[in-house]
Scaffold this active site. Structure first.
Site, PDB file in Angstrom:
ATOM      1  N   ASP A 142       0.862  -1.186   0.000  1.00  0.00           N
ATOM      2  CA  ASP A 142       0.000   0.000   0.000  1.00  0.00           C
ATOM      3  C   ASP A 142       0.897   1.234   0.000  1.00  0.00           C
ATOM      4  O   ASP A 142       1.643   1.466   0.966  1.00  0.00           O
ATOM      5  CB  ASP A 142      -0.883   0.028   1.245  1.00  0.00           C
ATOM      6  CG  ASP A 142      -1.913  -1.093   1.285  1.00  0.00           C
ATOM      7  OD1 ASP A 142      -1.651  -2.164   0.698  1.00  0.00           O
ATOM      8  OD2 ASP A 142      -2.967  -0.897   1.912  1.00  0.00           O
ATOM      9  N   LYS A 205      -7.340   3.182  -2.907  1.00  0.00           N
ATOM     10  CA  LYS A 205      -7.669   3.164  -1.482  1.00  0.00           C
ATOM     11  C   LYS A 205      -7.937   4.583  -1.012  1.00  0.00           C
ATOM     12  O   LYS A 205      -7.262   5.528  -1.425  1.00  0.00           O
ATOM     13  CB  LYS A 205      -6.484   2.530  -0.731  1.00  0.00           C
ATOM     14  CG  LYS A 205      -6.594   2.525   0.787  1.00  0.00           C
ATOM     15  CD  LYS A 205      -5.354   1.859   1.373  1.00  0.00           C
ATOM     16  CE  LYS A 205      -5.278   2.013   2.874  1.00  0.00           C
ATOM     17  NZ  LYS A 205      -4.054   1.407   3.446  1.00  0.00           N
ATOM     18  N   LYS A 241     -10.526  -0.091  -1.853  1.00  0.00           N
ATOM     19  CA  LYS A 241     -10.279  -0.292  -0.430  1.00  0.00           C
ATOM     20  C   LYS A 241     -10.658   0.972   0.316  1.00  0.00           C
ATOM     21  O   LYS A 241     -10.215   2.065  -0.021  1.00  0.00           O
ATOM     22  CB  LYS A 241      -8.807  -0.639  -0.159  1.00  0.00           C
ATOM     23  CG  LYS A 241      -8.496  -0.830   1.340  1.00  0.00           C
ATOM     24  CD  LYS A 241      -7.066  -1.285   1.558  1.00  0.00           C
ATOM     25  CE  LYS A 241      -6.732  -1.326   3.036  1.00  0.00           C
ATOM     26  NZ  LYS A 241      -5.339  -1.805   3.295  1.00  0.00           N
TER      27      LYS A 241
END
Length: 290
Positions: A142, A205, A241
């Site tokens: 990430d 995300k 996400k």
């Protein structure tokens, strides 16, 4: 074609973002449509299966991370009726700790990298840090989009950095954190989503959950609409996400409603939908009961 035209052309392939007010109305319609109908044990178990169980604290240490992982192992042994979480997410220096402690099959190891949470460090440091996390066994990385460069419309530099880290993470899932609380406007969120997808992000995300406001329903809706259009234009599904402030089952069910309505049931899989959280898991397990 210069870089400005290239990214302008990419943005133009997608419908303009709704205003914040229009987005709020659409979200309210979705929540009203589903009401409490999604509050079922099966849906709560599904939500458990898409959690990236996260420990990202200044006080983290090896023993604490091992105990954190043991919670996942114990649940797998004691409650086979509850699906395991999708991933355990930690700082890069704890990837090997998780790998050594994790015995539950099918749980990925995710690492935040690339100067998390601000993205403010040398690009070379981001590459090395990410490479070390991959070498230690991270299945997913990430990273944080460089919001400063993005807001300055320095799209070329933002994209080059993501693409360089994409090269380092070949064979692993790459999630690009947009930090939607810093981007603020729906148009900025739309553009950051498009840019990240064009740089081959597997997931977009919402947030780091650190310096700025975390996930919001409006941000998730805007990102989901981009993901839907991307799939329609290019025939490829990419993941969403949500992270930052998703603490209760009711919070998670609201995001489930948005994904179900905007993207469809085909996105209801850990391969395409994740929730980054720490305290959420306990609430989901409480809702599932004995």
């Amino acid at each position: 074609m210069n870089s400005s035209n290239r990214y302008t052309d990419a943005f133009a392939k997608f419908r303009p973002a709704l205003t914040e007010e229009e987005t709020t109305l659409e979200v309210e319609k979705i929540l009203s449509k589903y009401g409490n109908t999604l509050h079922t044990v099966d849906n709560i178990k599904f939500l458990h299966s898409v959690v990236d169980l996260t420990s990202l604290s200044a006080t983290d240490h090896d023993v604490q991370i091992m105990q954190f992982v043991e919670q996942v192992n114990a649940l797998d042994s004691n409650r086979p009726d509850i699906p395991h979480v999708a991933a355990i997410c930690v700082y890069p220096n704890f990837v090997s700790t998780v790998k050594n402690a994790l015995s539950t099959r099918g749980v990925n190891i995710a690492a935040v990298s690339g100067g998390f949470p601000s993205s403010q460090t040398f690009p070379e440091v981001k590459v090395v840090e990410t490479g070390l996390a991959v070498e230690d066994g991270a299945d997913e990385i990430d990273i944080v989009l460089h919001v400063g460069n993005f807001l300055s419309e320095n799209y070329e530099e933002v994209a080059d950095e993501i693409l360089e880290l994409r090269e380092v993470t070949k064979g692993r899932h790459l999630k690009v954190i947009l930090e939607t609380g810093a981007l603020k406007s729906t148009e900025n969120i739309r553009r950051a989503s498009i840019l990240s997808l064009f740089c081959d992000a597997d997931f977009i995300k919402t947030s780091t959950g650190k310096e700025y406001p975390g996930a919001t329903l409006n941000a998730a809706y805007t990102m989901a609409t981009v993901l839907k259009q991307y799939a329609e234009l290019f025939g490829e599904k990419r993941g969403l996400k949500v992270s930052g402030g998703v603490r209760t089952t009711e919070d998670a069910l609201r995001y489930l409603a948005i994904v179900k309505e905007v993207l469809g049931d085909e996105w209801l899989t850990p391969d395409l939908f994740r929730i980054g959280a720490s305290s959420l898991v306990a609430d989901l397990q409480k809702e599932i009961g004995e």
